[in-house]
Design a protein around this motif. Structure first.
Motif, PDB file in Angstrom:
ATOM      1  N   GLU A 185       0.114   0.000  -0.165  1.00 29.04           N
ATOM      2  CA  GLU A 185      -1.257  -0.391   0.176  1.00 29.04           C
ATOM      3  C   GLU A 185      -2.172  -0.448  -1.046  1.00 29.04           C
ATOM      4  OE1 GLU A 185      -4.184   1.034   3.693  1.00 29.04           O
ATOM      5  OE2 GLU A 185      -3.677   2.604   2.240  1.00 29.04           O
ATOM      6  N   THR A 186      -1.975   0.468  -2.002  1.00 34.07           N
ATOM      7  CA  THR A 186      -2.895   0.592  -3.128  1.00 34.07           C
ATOM      8  C   THR A 186      -2.236   0.417  -4.497  1.00 34.07           C
ATOM      9  OG1 THR A 186      -2.529   2.985  -3.213  1.00 34.07           O
ATOM     10  CG2 THR A 186      -4.353   2.192  -1.828  1.00 34.07           C
ATOM     11  N   VAL A 204       2.909   3.834  -3.209  1.00 39.43           N
ATOM     12  CA  VAL A 204       2.114   3.421  -2.046  1.00 39.43           C
ATOM     13  C   VAL A 204       1.873   1.917  -2.103  1.00 39.43           C
ATOM     14  CG1 VAL A 204      -0.020   3.769  -0.759  1.00 39.43           C
ATOM     15  CG2 VAL A 204       1.002   5.685  -2.017  1.00 39.43           C
ATOM     16  N   ARG A 246       1.256   3.294   3.451  1.00 36.46           N
ATOM     17  CA  ARG A 246      -0.188   3.524   3.324  1.00 36.46           C
ATOM     18  C   ARG A 246      -0.488   4.755   2.476  1.00 36.46           C
ATOM     19  NH1 ARG A 246      -2.109   4.565   9.104  1.00 36.46           N
ATOM     20  NH2 ARG A 246      -0.373   6.022   8.911  1.00 36.46           N
ATOM     21  N   TYR A 247      -1.679   4.763   1.882  1.00 34.67           N
ATOM     22  CA  TYR A 247      -2.128   5.927   1.120  1.00 34.67           C
ATOM     23  C   TYR A 247      -2.218   7.149   2.025  1.00 34.67           C
ATOM     24  CZ  TYR A 247      -4.771   8.434  -2.472  1.00 34.67           C
ATOM     25  OH  TYR A 247      -5.170   9.327  -3.428  1.00 34.67           O
ATOM     26  N   GLN A 248      -2.630   6.936   3.270  1.00 34.95           N
ATOM     27  CA  GLN A 248      -2.768   8.037   4.218  1.00 34.95           C
ATOM     28  C   GLN A 248      -1.426   8.717   4.504  1.00 34.95           C
ATOM     29  OE1 GLN A 248      -4.692   6.869   7.857  1.00 34.95           O
ATOM     30  NE2 GLN A 248      -4.529   8.892   8.810  1.00 34.95           N
ATOM     31  N   ASP A 249      -0.315   7.999   4.313  1.00 33.11           N
ATOM     32  CA  ASP A 249       1.009   8.575   4.564  1.00 33.11           C
ATOM     33  C   ASP A 249       1.313   9.739   3.630  1.00 33.11           C
ATOM     34  OD1 ASP A 249       1.436   6.677   6.558  1.00 33.11           O
ATOM     35  OD2 ASP A 249       2.365   5.254   5.172  1.00 33.11           O
TER      36      ASP A 249
END
Length: 525
Positions: A232-233, A230, A267-270
């Motif tokens: 993003e993070t 990820v 993104r983590y949400q992915d």
């Protein structure tokens, strides 16, 4: 005065002779050998049939399954379009959390980095989570060559390693083995195994567990792959079904992760999308029994020395192909293998690469090339398909594998140069452009009836057409061609009879259109 900086060059493929992206034989020859293995075909038929049925059940439960597939495809396509940016972001986030990022241009470089890190940790052995990337690079073979012992901890990978074999499936590497074979492998290769061990799956798993538990508790270095990274993070994710991955990712002092650069997501949400798509498509489960996520280093918890190796090995060459780059969207679920009629009959070893089946027939030529050597075995892979489209229907991220295979066939044809097939097609085109020559050729083809059998087929054509008849019979030419029949009195009479029958069947009699209106010049226009 001007400075010439040279012409831009395409990104490099995986170097020839390194890793496991090329077999020793062309697919047709290797497949011929595998088709003679009745046990293999029975094993594959049972296993792929079971996985297909489970997958259909769990995907059918979700009313938004197609929307999930669309989302997965869109996320991966966006990631490939922004790959340099996302990789730099991932590196930055991993570094911020105490990890170290290494960049490996090819398999040899990745293997050297891993070996150096293991030595720096003061160890001469590693435990491994199932990893397609390290199979691709041939890491186990490299580590053994420099005195480091790798221990596969996934049950199927362990079976393959102990048998001195090769994986034959992305998800189930030992799919070509049955329980009797596995029992004998354990008896022969696992020290101290009970000589009365039977072939009950639970007992086989218990024997492997006893053998591996000591490795988990005593080995200081682990090597893993990653299903997702990820950006993003800086979080890495591994999904698995046995718990061996969780042990490798938490117990050792040093963790080394080898990740193909295409595994990055924005993104983590992915993860919400892919953690629904992946287990349903791969094992037919609603979710993975073990989903491990880690971000850098956490003081006092888990490995205190974390290294992420970002592997190219021909991936940027695939990315540079405007059409073929879609194959990099693959999340390694193996759904395409389980529905492929070619894979089900030949198994994974026939493909010669770490990546078998339909997606392997696309990925392998893109990463390693099709013309790296004379009669390159990879050049046959795009033809290892019936183009039935089942792989496209099953793919959770909607990779149009049949279209990619056709494109690779086109590229292979363009790069091959002059071949007997090309010469034959040019000759055929020259004949078909000349009506008189075409008519003469049709008449000459009638001589083929002389070599036909009583059943009206030609079993063996003379060279250079013998390759066609090696695997199929050829119908004998008809006594009369369509063109000669069309010009004959019989043909004329038949056409007039057909026209009369059509007119009689028309709603308003002769001379009407299909909508019942009369023909006139305006209608004709």
């Amino acid at each position: 005065m001007s400075t010439f900086l040279g012409m831009p060059a395409p990104p490099p493929r995986s170097p020839y002779g390194t890793g496991n992206l090329r077999g020793d034989k062309a697919f047709p020859l290797a497949a011929h050998d595998e088709l003679g293995n009745d046990q293999l075909r029975r094993n594959l038929g049972r296993a792929t049939g079971t996985i297909r049925a489970k997958r259909l059940n769990v995907t059918g439960e979700l009313p938004d399954w197609e929307a999930l597939r669309d989302a997965g495809s869109a996320i991966k396509t966006d990631a490939m379009n922004r790959l340099p940016e996302l990789l730099e972001q991932l590196e930055r986030k991993v570094t911020e959390r105490g990890g170290t990022v290494h960049w490996a241009r090819d398999a040899a470089e990745a293997n050297e980095i891993v070996a150096g890190l293991v030595r720096a940790a003061g160890s001469d052995e590693v435990i491994k989570v199932k990893s397609m990337a390290t199979q691709e690079t041939g890491l186990n073979e490299h580590l053994e060559s420099v005195g480091i012992t790798p221990h596969e901890t996934d049950l199927a990978e362990l079976i393959v390693q102990l048998a001195h074999d090769r994986p034959s499936h992305i998800l189930v590497p030992a799919i070509h083995r049955n329980r009797d074979e596995i029992r004998q492998i354990f008896l022969d290769e696992i020290p101290g195994v009970d000589p009365d061990l039977d072939n009950v799956p639970a007992h086989l798993a218990a024997a492997a567990r006893r053998y591996l538990r000591e490795k988990f508790l005593s080995t200081k270095v682990a090597v893993s792959g990653a299903n997702f990274g990820v950006a993003e993070t800086g979080t890495l994710a591994v999904v698995e079904s046995e718990g061996n991955g969780r042990m490798c990712l938490t117990l050792p002092e040093t963790l080394i992760t080898v990740m193909g650069i295409e595994k990055v997501i924005p993104r983590y949400q992915d993860l919400e999308v892919f953690l629904q798509l992946l287990p349903r498509s791969s094992t037919g489960e609603r979710m993975n029994p073990y989903t491990s996520l880690w971000t850098g280093v956490t003081p006092g918890d888990g490995p205190q020395d974390f290294h992420l190796i970002l592997l190219d090995n021909g991936r940027t060459a695939a990315l540079a192909d405007a059409i073929g780059r879609a194959a990099l969207n693959c999340i390694r679920c193996s759904a395409c293998l389980n529905v492929c009629p070619v894979y089900e009959r030949t198994g994974g070893h026939a493909y010669g690469s770490t990546y078998p089946g339909p997606i392997g027939a696309v990925l392998t030529p893109q990463q390693a090339g099709m013309h790296a050597a004379k009669d390159d075995p990879n050049s046959s892979l795009p033809y290892a398909s019936s183009l039935c489209g089942a792989c496209f229907d099953a793919c959770p991220v909607k990779i149009d594998i049949p279209s990619l295979l056709v494109e690779l066939r086109h590229q292979h044809t363009e790069q091959t140069g002059v071949t007997p097939e090309k010469l034959a097609m040019k000759a055929a085109a020259a004949v078909m452009r000349r009506p008189a020559l075409y008519t003469a050729a049709q008449k000459a083809s009638g001589l083929g009836r002389v070599i036909a059998g009583r059943d009206g087929v030609i079993e063996r054509l003379p060279p250079p057409l013998s390759g066609w008849s090696d695997s199929r019979d050829t119908p004998a030419p008809p006594r009369e061609t369509f063109r000669s029949w069309f010009a004959s009195d019989e043909g004329t009479a038949a056409l007039r009879a057909a026209a009369a029958e059509h007119d009689a069947a028309a709603p308003d009699g002769p001379g009407t259109t299909a909508t019942g209106g009369e023909h006139d010049e305006e209608d004709a226009t």
